[in-house]
Design an enzyme around this catalytic site. Structure first.
Site, PDB file in Angstrom:
ATOM      1  N   ASP A  22      -3.005   4.702  -2.113  1.00 13.31           N
ATOM      2  CA  ASP A  22      -3.749   5.406  -1.479  1.00 13.31           C
ATOM      3  C   ASP A  22      -4.180   6.646  -1.757  1.00 13.31           C
ATOM      4  OD1 ASP A  22      -5.249   5.420   1.270  1.00 13.31           O
ATOM      5  OD2 ASP A  22      -4.044   7.144   1.884  1.00 13.31           O
ATOM      6  N   HIS A  70     -10.936  -2.264   3.894  1.00 18.15           N
ATOM      7  CA  HIS A  70     -10.762  -2.025   5.365  1.00 18.15           C
ATOM      8  C   HIS A  70     -11.514  -0.811   5.452  1.00 18.15           C
ATOM      9  CE1 HIS A  70      -8.254   0.299   2.942  1.00 18.15           C
ATOM     10  NE2 HIS A  70      -7.879   1.057   4.053  1.00 18.15           N
ATOM     11  N   ASP A  71     -11.909  -0.057   4.531  1.00 15.04           N
ATOM     12  CA  ASP A  71     -12.799   1.368   4.541  1.00 15.04           C
ATOM     13  C   ASP A  71     -14.151   0.839   4.572  1.00 15.04           C
ATOM     14  OD1 ASP A  71     -10.536   2.719   5.039  1.00 15.04           O
ATOM     15  OD2 ASP A  71     -10.383   3.070   3.059  1.00 15.04           O
ATOM     16  N   ASP A 115       0.794  -1.295   0.090  1.00 11.74           N
ATOM     17  CA  ASP A 115       0.159  -0.042  -0.151  1.00 11.74           C
ATOM     18  C   ASP A 115       0.871   1.249  -0.122  1.00 11.74           C
ATOM     19  OD1 ASP A 115      -2.473   1.749   0.549  1.00 11.74           O
ATOM     20  OD2 ASP A 115      -3.196   0.061   1.652  1.00 11.74           O
ATOM     21  N   GLU A 154      -6.583   4.346  -5.601  1.00 14.43           N
ATOM     22  CA  GLU A 154      -7.670   4.633  -5.051  1.00 14.43           C
ATOM     23  C   GLU A 154      -8.320   5.700  -5.780  1.00 14.43           C
ATOM     24  OE1 GLU A 154      -9.726   4.858  -0.466  1.00 14.43           O
ATOM     25  OE2 GLU A 154      -7.469   5.815  -0.813  1.00 14.43           O
TER      26      GLU A 154
HETATM   27  C1  NOJ Z   1      -7.697   5.779   2.244  1.00 14.71           C
HETATM   28  C2  NOJ Z   1      -7.486   4.507   3.060  1.00 14.71           C
HETATM   29  O1  NOJ Z   1      -7.947   3.400   2.680  1.00 14.71           O
HETATM   30  C3  NOJ Z   1      -7.901   4.958   4.546  1.00 14.71           C
HETATM   31  O2  NOJ Z   1      -8.153   4.033   5.404  1.00 14.71           O
HETATM   32  C4  NOJ Z   1      -7.281   6.111   5.144  1.00 14.71           C
HETATM   33  O3  NOJ Z   1      -7.643   6.543   6.198  1.00 14.71           O
HETATM   34  C5  NOJ Z   1      -7.141   7.304   3.948  1.00 14.71           C
HETATM   35  N1  NOJ Z   1      -6.911   6.759   2.619  1.00 14.71           N
HETATM   36  C6  NOJ Z   1      -5.879   8.206   4.535  1.00 14.71           C
HETATM   37  O4  NOJ Z   1      -4.802   7.679   4.164  1.00 14.71           O
END
Ligand code: NOJ
Length: 541
Positions: free
Chosen positions: A182, A313-314, A80, A237
């Site tokens: 990210d 994870h989000d 990541d 992302e």
């Molecule tokens: C996206 C990540 O997936 C998330 O978990 C994170 O809090 C934010 N970006 C900031 O890095």
């Protein structure tokens, strides 16, 4: 994945022990959330050293071992890359904040206060409040799109870009195969930082937070410097990307990224453009979800490759969010898996999704997630734009911690994740829902995933076939066909708890054709039982 040294935290050796479980699923690669040194204000998305594994997860040697063992099993490793920001404890920031004339001064984004001492503009942070934090030492504000412990890097500075490329090269030389990037579409900033137009005084997150003017230039530079020479796979992302914009990032002629994660399908139950952002939910409609998939599938056809996901994870657990995590947990988990994996693109399975893990409900103070805690303070306590009850309802529905509970391996203490106190609450349903129980059940979600993934490996139609939606506006049925070289498959699912009488159009397709995969053994002619899903070879129609 698992805690090998009994400190309550999952670690790299814990992953190595579980590699057979992962590879038996049939996947080709593993994406690891960040494991670099970090004060863990945001679960590792606040990196303080890009070259070292955080001791809570092991050491660099463990990581090199993981890469080697994974490769031996035919699994690629994707790390990541958190390159929009670092931790405020990173040595670059520690230097940068000291003065305006030190070598790291321009590594971050510093601005003078407005004449009245207030922040340079009205931009908001994703985790609540202003995106600017005042630093006494420098007498200036610095920008942070996330928490104040995650200052944004200044990508305008070529030295910063080279630092990131160097770190990527370091890991590429250790054998890492690719990067999940990210918030990569946020790296280029509108450097004049104009205020957003607004009718109130609340900080705003808007279009200028992403897809900035130099984004493509930076990605192309990264491609030429690192991605191409080291043959690295990438998935970026990309919040705020629609399918049209996606093409400018992932069309192969662009030489930027291979794939991106869109947020569009994940936002179909979020009320758009309110100060409460993701916490203001609206009713989920299947037709809205299908519309997003249709849009991406058709617009990227021949011009880019889709990324398919429901969980990470989000994101919360899909069975709890849009399925039924009680009496139809198996059926709804496998129905969602079917409609996702049947599409064209690369599917991602998030740990625990393959056994139908579910959301949790905790008291506010038990949540670990900085996004939940900071947004609660800002929106519920300070701005009072959402009530405690509505905020908590949204947390139970979509909060990130739903997916961050320890992996449930078996029904022993702490779900077999750790022998000591786990770093975060174990889901209380672990005695019923765990990998061991799932694997020995007749209704195994894991083995359904195995079959789905196998189909993708064995049948070109699942990779190359065109996608045509069927019954687009139907609020219960998710159906589409894949067609390739004269062959045709129907992917069909009842996404509701009702028995659905099949429309004539689908009945005709099914007559005399061959079932390729089905999640429910018993089928009643002409009807779909709750969450019944199947893949049918309809080539003979
Ligand atoms: C996206 C990540 O997936 C998330 O978990 C994170 O809090 C934010 N970006 C900031 O890095």
């Amino acid at each position: 994945m698992g805690d090998s040294n009994g400190d309550g935290i999952g670690d790299i050796r814990g992953i190595i022990f579980k590699l057979d479980y992962i590879s038996s699923l049939g996947v080709d690669a593993i994406w690891l959330s960040p494991m670099f040194c970090s004060p863990m204000k945001d679960n590792g998305y606040d990196i303080s050293d890009y070259y070292r594994i955080d001791p809570i997860f092991g050491d660099n040697q463990d990581m090199y071992n993981l890469i080697e063992v994974a490769h031996d099993k035919g699994l690629k490793i994707i790390m990541d890359l958190v390159a929009n920001h670092t931790s405020d404890q990173h040595k670059w920031f520690q230097q940068s904040k000291k003065s305006i004339d030190n070598p790291y001064s321009d590594y971050y984004i510093w601005k003078d206060p407005k004449p009245d001492g207030s922040a340079p503009n009205n931009w908001g942070s994703h985790f609540g409040g202003s995106a600017w934090e005042f630093c006494e030492e420098r007498g200036q504000y610095y920008l942070h799109y996330y928490s104040k412990e995650q200052p944004d890097l200044n990508w305008e500075n070529p030295k910063v870009r080279q630092e990131i490329y160097n770190a990527m090269i370091f890991w590429a030389e250790k054998g890492v195969d690719g990067w999940r990037m990210d918030v990569i579409t946020e790296i280029s900033k509108y450097t004049d930082f104009p205020d957003y137009e607004t009718t109130n005084h609340l900080p705003v997150i808007g279009f200028m937070h992403s897809n900035g003017p130099r984004l493509h230039e930076y990605l192309r530079e990264m491609y030429d410097t690192v991605l191409e020479p080291y043959q690295l796979m990438t998935v970026g992302e990309a919040q705020n990307s629609n399918a049209e914009f996606a093409k400018s990032l992932i069309a192969s002629s662009r030489k930027e990224l291979d794939m991106i994660f869109t947020f569009e399908h994940m936002d179909v139950d979020v009320f758009p453009n309110t100060p409460n952002r993701k916490w203001q939910l609206q009713e989920f409609r299947l037709s809205a979800l299908k519309q997003v998939f249709k849009d991406w599938q058709s617009k990227l056809e021949n011009e880019g490759w889709n990324t398919l996901y429901f969980e990470n994870h989000d994101r919360p657990r899909i069975v709890s969010r849009w399925g039924n995590d009680k009496e139809y947990r198996y059926e709804s988990a496998t129905a969602f898996a079917t409609v996702l994996h049947g599409l064209k693109g690369t599917p991602f399975v998030y740990q625990g999704e393959e056994i139908g893990m579910t959301n949790i409900k905790l008291e506010l103070k038990k949540y670990d997630d900085v996004e939940i805690q900071n947004n609660y303070r800002e929106l519920v306590q300070k701005n009072k734009t959402i009530s405690h009850e509505d905020f908590m309802k949204a947390v139970y529905q979509i909060g990130r911690d739903n997916a961050r509970t320890p992996m449930q391996w078996n029904d022993s203490t702490n779900a077999g994740f750790t022998k000591s106190i786990p770093w975060f609450t174990v889901n209380p349903r672990y005695q019923e829902i765990n990998a061991e129980a799932d694997l020995s059940s007749e209704k195994s979600i894991y083995s359904y995933y195995q079959q789905l993934i196998k189909l993708r490996h064995e049948h070109e139609i699942m990779v190359e076939g065109d996608v045509q939606m069927v019954l687009e506006d139907d609020e219960n049925i998710f159906a589409y066909t894949r067609s390739y070289k004269g062959q045709s498959w129907l992917i069909l699912a009842n996404m509701s708890e009702k028995i659905i009488n099949l429309p004539e159009q689908i009945r005709e397709l099914l007559v005399g054709n061959n079932m390729v995969l089905s999640n429910v053994k018993y089928t009643e002619e002409g009807n779909l039982s709750p969450y019944q899903a199947m893949i049918v070879d309809i080539s003979r129609v």
